[in-house]
Design an enzyme around this catalytic site. Sequence first.
Site, short mmCIF file in Angstrom:
data_model
loop_
_atom_site.label_atom_id
_atom_site.label_comp_id
_atom_site.label_asym_id
_atom_site.label_seq_id
_atom_site.Cartn_x
_atom_site.Cartn_y
_atom_site.Cartn_z
N TYR A 186 3.41 3.24 3.09
CA TYR A 186 2.96 4.63 3.01
C TYR A 186 1.66 4.87 3.78
O TYR A 186 1.62 5.75 4.66
CB TYR A 186 2.82 5.07 1.56
CG TYR A 186 2.47 6.53 1.41
CD1 TYR A 186 3.44 7.52 1.57
CD2 TYR A 186 1.17 6.93 1.13
CE1 TYR A 186 3.13 8.87 1.44
CE2 TYR A 186 0.84 8.27 1.00
CZ TYR A 186 1.83 9.23 1.15
OH TYR A 186 1.51 10.56 1.03
N LYS B 53 1.13 7.10 7.37
CA LYS B 53 0.23 8.26 7.48
C LYS B 53 -0.84 8.03 8.55
O LYS B 53 -1.29 8.98 9.20
CB LYS B 53 -0.41 8.56 6.12
CG LYS B 53 0.60 9.05 5.08
CD LYS B 53 1.31 10.33 5.51
CE LYS B 53 2.20 10.88 4.43
NZ LYS B 53 2.88 12.14 4.80
#
Length: 233
Positions: free
Chosen positions: A158, A162
């Site tokens: 994750y 990002k």
Amino acid sequence: MTTTLITGANKGLGFETARQLVAAGHTVYVGSRDGERGRLAAAEIGARSVQLDVTDDASVTAAAKIIEADGGLDVLVNNAGIDIEGNGTVDLADVTADMMRTVFDTNVFGVVRVVHAFLPLLRQSTAPVIVNVSSSLASMARGTTPGTHTYAYPGLSYPASKTALNRITVQYAKAFPDIRINAVEPGYTATDLNGHAGRQTVEEGAEIIVRMARVPRNGPTGGYFDASGTLPW
């Protein structure tokens, strides 16, 4: 009238962003992988719905044709995102390339897929805007600073996705200076993504997304923001 598309908008931050932008006078398309859920969500807030799976080329292309036929697009909010490591609870040694590929397909490649499809419509707008929903976990500066939440976060896929999204934001902003293109951090918001463990409400989390979706033509571009201001890359 400003026309806005929000991906992953049938629930959570995307839905609340849609609700607030409808209230602000935007014509909003609720983009949703599940067409029926999107239709119900849109009806609840007076928005329009469009079936859109950011991981599927045909779905994205079809959505772009629908919105083009309806008159075009001014604002794109890339909100759809996933985390399959249980909010950092999966042991890093157990994270596989396939797991990362799944996350990147939505959080990174999905954004590129959607921007590629909708860029021709945005370039026809007199005040085009792209908002990429990122995370403070993307910050390399914070991720290498002991004592910060970003440094302490144990997950891999994750935050890496990002960070990649932030770089994509910068590259797009340099390539298309007539479009306001920014990444935003909504904060640790209670949504399905984190099992509703977040400390903020969706109303609070959506504030920075809505603010940057309404950025003026002379507003910032190529930036990384939360509700308090600029974040370190």
